[in-house]
Motif scaffolding. Structure first.
Motif, short mmCIF file in Angstrom:
data_model
loop_
_atom_site.label_atom_id
_atom_site.label_comp_id
_atom_site.label_asym_id
_atom_site.label_seq_id
_atom_site.Cartn_x
_atom_site.Cartn_y
_atom_site.Cartn_z
N ASP A 58 0.37 3.43 10.36
CA ASP A 58 1.06 3.79 9.13
C ASP A 58 1.56 2.48 8.51
O ASP A 58 1.44 1.42 9.12
CB ASP A 58 2.24 4.73 9.41
CG ASP A 58 1.80 6.15 9.76
OD1 ASP A 58 0.60 6.46 9.64
OD2 ASP A 58 2.66 6.95 10.19
N VAL A 59 2.12 2.55 7.32
CA VAL A 59 2.52 1.34 6.60
C VAL A 59 3.93 1.49 6.04
O VAL A 59 4.24 2.50 5.40
CB VAL A 59 1.54 1.06 5.43
CG1 VAL A 59 1.99 -0.14 4.61
CG2 VAL A 59 0.12 0.84 5.95
N LEU A 60 4.77 0.47 6.28
CA LEU A 60 6.05 0.35 5.58
C LEU A 60 5.79 -0.59 4.41
O LEU A 60 5.34 -1.71 4.61
CB LEU A 60 7.12 -0.27 6.47
CG LEU A 60 7.75 0.59 7.55
CD1 LEU A 60 8.76 -0.22 8.35
CD2 LEU A 60 8.41 1.81 6.96
N ASP A 61 6.05 -0.13 3.20
CA ASP A 61 5.82 -0.91 1.98
C ASP A 61 7.18 -1.29 1.42
O ASP A 61 7.95 -0.42 1.00
CB ASP A 61 5.02 -0.05 1.00
CG ASP A 61 4.64 -0.78 -0.27
OD1 ASP A 61 4.84 -2.02 -0.33
OD2 ASP A 61 4.17 -0.13 -1.22
N VAL A 62 7.48 -2.60 1.43
CA VAL A 62 8.81 -3.08 1.04
C VAL A 62 8.67 -4.29 0.13
O VAL A 62 7.62 -4.92 0.08
CB VAL A 62 9.64 -3.46 2.29
CG1 VAL A 62 9.82 -2.28 3.22
CG2 VAL A 62 9.03 -4.63 3.04
N PRO A 63 9.73 -4.65 -0.60
CA PRO A 63 9.67 -5.89 -1.37
C PRO A 63 9.42 -7.06 -0.41
O PRO A 63 9.97 -7.09 0.69
CB PRO A 63 11.06 -6.00 -2.01
CG PRO A 63 11.61 -4.62 -1.98
CD PRO A 63 11.02 -3.95 -0.78
N ALA A 64 8.61 -8.01 -0.84
CA ALA A 64 8.27 -9.14 0.02
C ALA A 64 9.52 -9.88 0.49
O ALA A 64 9.62 -10.30 1.64
CB ALA A 64 7.32 -10.09 -0.71
N ARG A 83 0.76 -7.89 -0.96
CA ARG A 83 0.04 -7.53 -2.19
C ARG A 83 1.01 -7.66 -3.35
O ARG A 83 1.94 -6.88 -3.48
CB ARG A 83 -0.51 -6.11 -2.13
CG ARG A 83 -1.33 -5.78 -3.37
CD ARG A 83 -2.08 -4.48 -3.21
NE ARG A 83 -3.00 -4.30 -4.30
CZ ARG A 83 -2.71 -3.64 -5.43
NH1 ARG A 83 -1.52 -3.10 -5.59
NH2 ARG A 83 -3.62 -3.53 -6.38
N GLY A 84 0.80 -8.69 -4.16
CA GLY A 84 1.73 -8.96 -5.25
C GLY A 84 3.09 -9.31 -4.68
O GLY A 84 3.20 -10.17 -3.80
N ASP A 85 4.12 -8.61 -5.11
CA ASP A 85 5.47 -8.88 -4.59
C ASP A 85 5.89 -7.85 -3.54
O ASP A 85 7.06 -7.68 -3.25
CB ASP A 85 6.49 -8.90 -5.73
CG ASP A 85 6.61 -7.57 -6.44
OD1 ASP A 85 5.76 -6.68 -6.21
OD2 ASP A 85 7.55 -7.40 -7.24
N ARG A 86 4.89 -7.16 -2.94
CA ARG A 86 5.16 -6.15 -1.92
C ARG A 86 4.57 -6.57 -0.59
O ARG A 86 3.47 -7.11 -0.52
CB ARG A 86 4.56 -4.79 -2.31
CG ARG A 86 4.98 -4.25 -3.66
CD ARG A 86 6.41 -3.84 -3.73
NE ARG A 86 6.71 -2.72 -2.84
CZ ARG A 86 7.91 -2.18 -2.74
NH1 ARG A 86 8.91 -2.65 -3.46
NH2 ARG A 86 8.14 -1.19 -1.91
N MET A 87 5.33 -6.34 0.48
CA MET A 87 4.86 -6.63 1.82
C MET A 87 4.55 -5.30 2.50
O MET A 87 5.28 -4.32 2.34
CB MET A 87 5.92 -7.40 2.61
CG MET A 87 5.40 -7.95 3.92
SD MET A 87 6.64 -8.99 4.75
CE MET A 87 6.60 -10.45 3.72
N ARG A 88 3.46 -5.29 3.23
CA ARG A 88 3.05 -4.09 3.95
C ARG A 88 3.05 -4.38 5.44
O ARG A 88 2.26 -5.18 5.93
CB ARG A 88 1.67 -3.64 3.49
CG ARG A 88 1.73 -3.13 2.06
CD ARG A 88 0.41 -2.72 1.54
NE ARG A 88 0.59 -1.99 0.29
CZ ARG A 88 -0.39 -1.71 -0.53
NH1 ARG A 88 -1.61 -2.11 -0.26
NH2 ARG A 88 -0.16 -1.03 -1.63
N LEU A 89 3.99 -3.74 6.13
CA LEU A 89 4.14 -3.91 7.57
C LEU A 89 3.44 -2.75 8.25
O LEU A 89 3.78 -1.58 8.01
CB LEU A 89 5.62 -3.91 7.95
CG LEU A 89 6.54 -4.84 7.15
CD1 LEU A 89 8.00 -4.51 7.43
CD2 LEU A 89 6.24 -6.28 7.48
N LEU A 90 2.46 -3.05 9.08
CA LEU A 90 1.76 -1.99 9.79
C LEU A 90 2.61 -1.55 10.97
O LEU A 90 3.14 -2.38 11.72
CB LEU A 90 0.39 -2.46 10.26
CG LEU A 90 -0.74 -2.29 9.22
CD1 LEU A 90 -0.47 -3.03 7.94
CD2 LEU A 90 -2.07 -2.67 9.81
#
Length: 200
Positions: A58-64, A83-90
């Motif tokens: 799954d993915v946590l999508d947070v501001p970088a 991705r852009g200004d978003r960080m995706r933590l698996l």
């Protein structure tokens, strides 16, 4: 006298260039065993392949900015994309269902947080494989900050709740979520304080 026919040289038809998306798909499916979905029909050549979320992770999508603080709590093998200004933590598959309860337990449930979770049935753009990460990447396109390691069991390194079968070397999902929620709230407070007061 019997005439001989001139030998005919067969010239093969020109090959179609390989779609870069096919190479990316092969890397994810063959090296990592992660299911993919091809780029949307009608997408331009080079449109990103998408990863199926909820089966292997799954993915946590947070501001970088908020995500950077969580990096120290993640194990060395925990993949992280930008991705852009978003960080995706698996995180471990199934974490999306647990997140609301974890946030409530940590007493973050009622506060505004710029934190999203993507679980079963979700899709994310696949960053290019690590060896191609910065070669020709479009601005704002997804890239790996910490790429997954082929040949290993990536899922064993993902943050999980110990009740979900985690343990071993996997980081604790509660610590990661608490760190990210704290940073998201701090970011929200800074932005709220920067807003001009109404009527001024």
């Amino acid at each position: 006298m019997v005439g001989t026919l001139p030998s005919v040289t067969t010239i093969p038809l020109p090959r179609r260039p390989l779609d870069p998306g096919d190479q990316v798909r092969r890397w994810y499916e063959n090296e990592l065993g992660w299911p993919t979905v091809p780029a949307r029909p009608g997408s331009p050549l080079g449109a990103p392949v998408r990863l199926v979320v909820g089966l292997r992770f799954d993915v946590l999508d947070v501001p970088a900015e908020a995500g950077r603080a969580a990096l120290r709590h993640l194990g060395p093998g925990s993949p992280v994309a930008l991705r852009g200004d978003r960080m995706r933590l698996l995180v471990a598959a199934g974490s999306a269902e647990e997140l609301p309860g974890v946030l409530d337990w940590l007493e973050w449930g009622t506060l505004p947080l710029d934190l999203a979770v993507i679980g079963e049935g979700g899709l994310i753009d696949a960053p290019p494989p690590p060896q191609e990460a910065w070669a020709g990447a479009l601005q704002g396109a997804a890239v790996w900050l910490r790429p997954p390691e082929p040949g290993g069991e990536v899922e064993a390194s993902l943050p999980t709740l110990s009740a979900m079968g985690g343990g071993g070397g996997a980081p604790d999902l509660v610590r990661v979520v608490d760190t990210v929620a704290t940073q998201c709230h701090r970011l929200w407070l800074r932005r709220a304080c920067a807003q001009p007061l109404a009527g001024s």
